[in-house]
Design a protein around this motif. Structure first.
Motif, PDB file in Angstrom:
ATOM      1  N   GLY A  35       0.804  -1.210   0.000  1.00 43.60           N
ATOM      2  CA  GLY A  35       0.000   0.000   0.000  1.00 43.60           C
ATOM      3  C   GLY A  35       0.839   1.261   0.000  1.00 43.60           C
ATOM      4  N   ILE A  36       1.949   1.251   0.739  1.00 42.99           N
ATOM      5  CA  ILE A  36       2.830   2.423   0.769  1.00 42.99           C
ATOM      6  C   ILE A  36       3.508   2.620  -0.583  1.00 42.99           C
ATOM      7  CG2 ILE A  36       4.984   3.332   1.739  1.00 42.99           C
ATOM      8  CD1 ILE A  36       4.139   2.210   4.439  1.00 42.99           C
ATOM      9  N   ALA A  43       0.508   9.241  -5.067  1.00 40.43           N
ATOM     10  CA  ALA A  43       0.762  10.589  -4.562  1.00 40.43           C
ATOM     11  C   ALA A  43       1.604  11.393  -5.545  1.00 40.43           C
ATOM     12  CB  ALA A  43       1.452  10.519  -3.199  1.00 40.43           C
ATOM     13  N   LEU A  44       2.637  10.758  -6.101  1.00 37.22           N
ATOM     14  CA  LEU A  44       3.488  11.441  -7.075  1.00 37.22           C
ATOM     15  C   LEU A  44       2.700  11.779  -8.343  1.00 37.22           C
ATOM     16  CD1 LEU A  44       6.776   9.366  -6.710  1.00 37.22           C
ATOM     17  CD2 LEU A  44       6.326  11.666  -5.854  1.00 37.22           C
ATOM     18  N   MET A  45       1.799  10.894  -8.730  1.00 34.64           N
ATOM     19  CA  MET A  45       0.958  11.176  -9.900  1.00 34.64           C
ATOM     20  C   MET A  45       0.066  12.392  -9.644  1.00 34.64           C
ATOM     21  SD  MET A  45      -0.110   7.263 -10.964  1.00 34.64           S
ATOM     22  CE  MET A  45      -1.291   7.778 -12.240  1.00 34.64           C
ATOM     23  N   ARG A  46      -0.477  12.487  -8.435  1.00 36.80           N
ATOM     24  CA  ARG A  46      -1.369  13.606  -8.120  1.00 36.80           C
ATOM     25  C   ARG A  46      -0.606  14.927  -8.000  1.00 36.80           C
ATOM     26  NH1 ARG A  46      -5.918  12.617  -3.780  1.00 36.80           N
ATOM     27  NH2 ARG A  46      -6.685  14.427  -4.946  1.00 36.80           N
ATOM     28  N   LEU A  47       0.677  14.837  -7.656  1.00 35.08           N
ATOM     29  CA  LEU A  47       1.483  16.048  -7.499  1.00 35.08           C
ATOM     30  C   LEU A  47       2.277  16.386  -8.753  1.00 35.08           C
ATOM     31  CD1 LEU A  47       2.858  15.367  -3.899  1.00 35.08           C
ATOM     32  CD2 LEU A  47       1.116  17.055  -4.535  1.00 35.08           C
ATOM     33  N   PHE A 112      -2.849   5.475   2.091  1.00 32.33           N
ATOM     34  CA  PHE A 112      -1.425   5.782   2.206  1.00 32.33           C
ATOM     35  C   PHE A 112      -1.026   6.873   1.217  1.00 32.33           C
ATOM     36  CE2 PHE A 112      -1.010   1.366   4.025  1.00 32.33           C
ATOM     37  CZ  PHE A 112      -0.571   1.790   5.272  1.00 32.33           C
ATOM     38  N   SER A 113      -1.704   6.942   0.087  1.00 29.97           N
ATOM     39  CA  SER A 113      -1.433   7.970  -0.903  1.00 29.97           C
ATOM     40  C   SER A 113      -1.656   9.364  -0.326  1.00 29.97           C
ATOM     41  CB  SER A 113      -2.324   7.765  -2.134  1.00 29.97           C
ATOM     42  OG  SER A 113      -2.252   8.881  -3.005  1.00 29.97           O
ATOM     43  N   GLU A 114      -2.761   9.544   0.367  1.00 32.57           N
ATOM     44  CA  GLU A 114      -3.053  10.848   0.955  1.00 32.57           C
ATOM     45  C   GLU A 114      -2.048  11.198   2.056  1.00 32.57           C
ATOM     46  OE1 GLU A 114      -6.098  13.054  -0.121  1.00 32.57           O
ATOM     47  OE2 GLU A 114      -4.834  11.944  -1.523  1.00 32.57           O
ATOM     48  N   ILE A 115      -1.624  10.200   2.811  1.00 32.08           N
ATOM     49  CA  ILE A 115      -0.628  10.445   3.859  1.00 32.08           C
ATOM     50  C   ILE A 115       0.695  10.879   3.242  1.00 32.08           C
ATOM     51  CG2 ILE A 115       0.714   9.368   5.705  1.00 32.08           C
ATOM     52  CD1 ILE A 115      -1.713   7.516   6.188  1.00 32.08           C
ATOM     53  N   MET A 116       1.142  10.157   2.210  1.00 31.26           N
ATOM     54  CA  MET A 116       2.403  10.494   1.572  1.00 31.26           C
ATOM     55  C   MET A 116       2.315  11.825   0.830  1.00 31.26           C
ATOM     56  SD  MET A 116       4.559   8.321   2.503  1.00 31.26           S
ATOM     57  CE  MET A 116       5.877   8.995   1.488  1.00 31.26           C
TER      58      MET A 116
END
Length: 227
Positions: A35-36, A43-47, A112-116
């Motif tokens: 999951g991490i 997360a990198l895709m969203r940013l 985990f995506s939102e946390i990272m």
């Protein structure tokens, strides 16, 4: 109501509970690592600032976070053809376990995506610019500078999510996987003491999660001091 816990000796624990506990712990570890990794990619895709990456990742994360986990578990278990599992070790006999692993990784990645993502955004922009100034590529900057700091900053939150994940492993009961709750239930049925078994299961879940929460609290204080 007369409660009798006397039938819970070492043989019962070894034959029924430990097998389920091992699977619950294994599922927690595998789902956390997977999951991490998957969540960091999301997360990198969203940013990234690129719609072709941001939009699919956002839809996936928001979609998964809007659906109850037990429904995702049931959908995956019922919709994926049984023949798919024949290509995996153990075959269709381990269908419930494999389904649980894949579902938990896919589902927990959204959280985990939102946390990272929050961890990455907590790093001062100046460090990104400094990495670019010394000639680092975007990938090198993220891998060597940003992600290690983001992971350290978010470690208590990641571990807290892992504790929640461990509690959620009891939901694989819905597809017949042999987790810790299933172990207690099976012991209770065999000895005609289901109420005692469910009570003991609740106590064990509480003790494990409370102990882990205490460790996370101490870790959070230590990281705060380092900062």
């Amino acid at each position: 109501m007369n409660l009798d816990f006397g039938f819970y000796n070492w043989d019962v624990i070894q034959n029924f509970v430990l097998k389920g506990l091992w699977f619950s712990l294994t599922l927690t570890v595998v789902a956390t690592i997977g999951g991490i990794l998957f969540g960091t990619l999301l997360a990198l895709m969203r940013l990234s600032g690129k719609k072709v990456l941001d939009v699919p990742a956002t839809i996936y994360v928001n979609g998964m976070r809007s659906i109850p986990l037990v429904m995702v578990i049931l959908w995956f278990f019922l919709l994926v053809p049984a023949a798919f599992y024949n290509y995996l070790p153990g075959g269709a006999a381990n269908r419930a376990e494999y389904s649980a692993y894949i579902t938990f990784i896919a589902f927990e990645a959204a959280y985990f995506s939102e946390i990272m993502r929050a961890g990455i955004q907590s790093i001062p922009r100046g460090q990104i610019f400094a990495g670019q100034a010394v000639g680092m590529t975007y990938g090198q900057n993220m891998r060597l500078v940003i992600l290690p700091q983001a992971f350290r900053n978010m470690l208590p939150v990641l571990l807290t999510q892992t504790i929640i994940l461990f509690q959620d492993t009891s939901l694989v009961y819905a597809i017949g996987a042999y987790d810790m709750l299933k172990g207690f239930e099976t012991a209770g049925k065999n000895y005609g003491r289901p109420i005692e078994s469910y009570l003991l299961a609740a106590v064990v879940y509480f003790v494990i999660c409370f102990a882990l929460s205490y460790v996370v609290k101490r870790l959070h204080k230590k990281i705060a001091i380092i900062r």
